[in-house]
Each structure stands twice: as C-alpha cells, then as structure tokens.
Design an enzyme around this catalytic site. Structure first.
Site, PDB file in Angstrom:
ATOM      1  N   LYS A 123       6.430  -7.776  -5.144  1.00  0.00           N
ATOM      2  CA  LYS A 123       6.314  -6.706  -4.157  1.00  0.00           C
ATOM      3  C   LYS A 123       6.230  -5.346  -4.841  1.00  0.00           C
ATOM      4  O   LYS A 123       5.341  -4.534  -4.545  1.00  0.00           O
ATOM      5  CB  LYS A 123       7.507  -6.736  -3.194  1.00  0.00           C
ATOM      6  CG  LYS A 123       7.552  -5.553  -2.232  1.00  0.00           C
ATOM      7  CD  LYS A 123       8.885  -5.464  -1.510  1.00  0.00           C
ATOM      8  CE  LYS A 123       9.036  -4.117  -0.818  1.00  0.00           C
ATOM      9  NZ  LYS A 123      10.375  -3.929  -0.227  1.00  0.00           N
ATOM     10  N   ASP A 141       6.891  -6.619   2.729  1.00  0.00           N
ATOM     11  CA  ASP A 141       8.257  -6.140   2.951  1.00  0.00           C
ATOM     12  C   ASP A 141       8.771  -6.734   4.264  1.00  0.00           C
ATOM     13  O   ASP A 141       8.159  -7.641   4.822  1.00  0.00           O
ATOM     14  CB  ASP A 141       8.302  -4.608   2.956  1.00  0.00           C
ATOM     15  CG  ASP A 141       7.792  -4.014   4.259  1.00  0.00           C
ATOM     16  OD1 ASP A 141       7.001  -4.697   4.959  1.00  0.00           O
ATOM     17  OD2 ASP A 141       8.185  -2.878   4.595  1.00  0.00           O
TER      18      ASP A 141
END
Length: 210
Positions: A123, A141
C-alpha cells in the site's frame, strides 16, 4: 475479465471524476522520500494531523540525508502526536538508512525494490509509485476495501487480493485516481456505518444499494 464489471467500473470512475474533479493525494510532500515518510505516518492517523506534523518535520529535515542522521529518540518526539510513534520512527529510520546505504539516497522506482525497504508494504509503495512516479498503482486502504466490497467488485478483506481483483476491472490508466476517488467518496457520502445511500451518485450502479 468480467466485461460487465469492467463497463460498470468505467461508469463509476467517470461519475466520481465529475463529482470530485480535484481528487488527489491529501498528504503534503515535495519529493518521493517525504511522501513515503508521510504515508508511514498516516497509519491509524488522519491525513490532516500528518500534514500538521510533517509541515514542521520536513522544514527541519528536508532530505533523506537529514533523516538518516537524525537520532531515533528525536524522531520519536517529532512524530509523537501521530500515534504508534515507536514503530513509525523505527520504520522511517530503517527506510531512510536503506535508501542512503543501498540506493544512493534515491528511492527505488519499482514495487519489488520498494517493498524491501523497512516499514514499506504494498500500500505504502503504491502511494509513492502512483503519485510521484506516475506509475499506475492501486492503493487499497480501508475506504477502498469497504467500498469495493459494497460495489461487489471483490469479496475479500485481503488487500493484495483486492488490489489484483480491481486491476482486472478498472482501466489501468485509472488505477491511481480510482483509489483517491473512493477515498473522497468514502469520506463524504459512503461513510462507514452511516452511508448516505439516497444521495449517492453511484446508487444505480451499486448492488448494495437498497
């Protein structure tokens, strides 16, 4: 590729682009290292608070070299208000050390090398690759996880699985903006536990709409 999902995803992206024309990364930065630091700090912390902390932090330590020379104890004090400061400080110090000693002070420009840096997962790496290096990257997310499940593009809470499934239905040139759009929509309309479904522009395209 599921063609119907691909078409639906394209419609959703276009609607969200119209709704959020200025959608972009909400973390403030001036170079790749700063964005990486800010992204590490953003874990379990609001972007607004991170930006307040990094405004001071980056003015004091404007390059990776300053972070490399910065003591761990001082860094902890500087980032204390972002929470989980012990782990975050270790990650930032470890990452900065690796960038200086193994990459000549420059962040690597590919996912494989970036995720080898201490404290940097997929991420975090994708945030930098997509926003700084303009490489199509899907950041997963909590907003992206929740909304992509509600849209029935995925049936998983696993970020890696979600990333790979979304890559199949979202046009590659929209990967980076797609994450920003879902984050904006998740903050303003598709809010966790209290979504504003009746006023959602995606209601006709959302299987979870009742």
């Amino acid at each position: 590729m599921n063609n119907s999902n691909h078409i639906r995803a394209n419609k959703i992206v276009n609607l969200l682009k119209s709704e959020y024309p200025n959608s972009s990364c909400s973390l403030n930065y001036t170079n790749p290292h700063e964005l990486l630091v800010a992204t590490i700090l953003s874990a379990q912390c609001t972007d607004e608070r991170v930006n307040r902390v990094t405004k001071v932090l980056f003015s004091k330590y404007p390059s990776v070299k300053e972070f490399y020379n910065l003591s761990l104890s001082t860094l902890k004090e500087e980032i204390f208000s972002t929470g989980f400061y012990n782990n975050k400080a270790k990650s930032i110090k470890g990452m900065s050390k690796a960038v200086m000693e193994s990459h000549g002070g420059e962040l690597p420009k590919n996912l494989e090398e970036m995720v080898k840096l201490p404290g940097v997962g997929r991420k975090t790496a994708n945030v930098v690759l997509g926003n700084v290096y303009s490489m199509p990257s899907l950041v997963v997310d909590t907003h992206v996880t929740r909304i992509s499940n509600l849209l029935k593009f995925v049936k998983s809470r696993n970020a890696v699985i979600i990333e790979k499934e979304l890559m199949k239905v979202v046009a590659k040139q929209d990967w980076t903006i797609f994450s920003h759009l879902l984050i904006d929509h998740g903050r303003k309309v598709c809010i966790a536990n209290r979504p504003k479904c009746p006023e959602c522009i995606l209601s006709d395209l959302c299987p979870s709409y009742k």
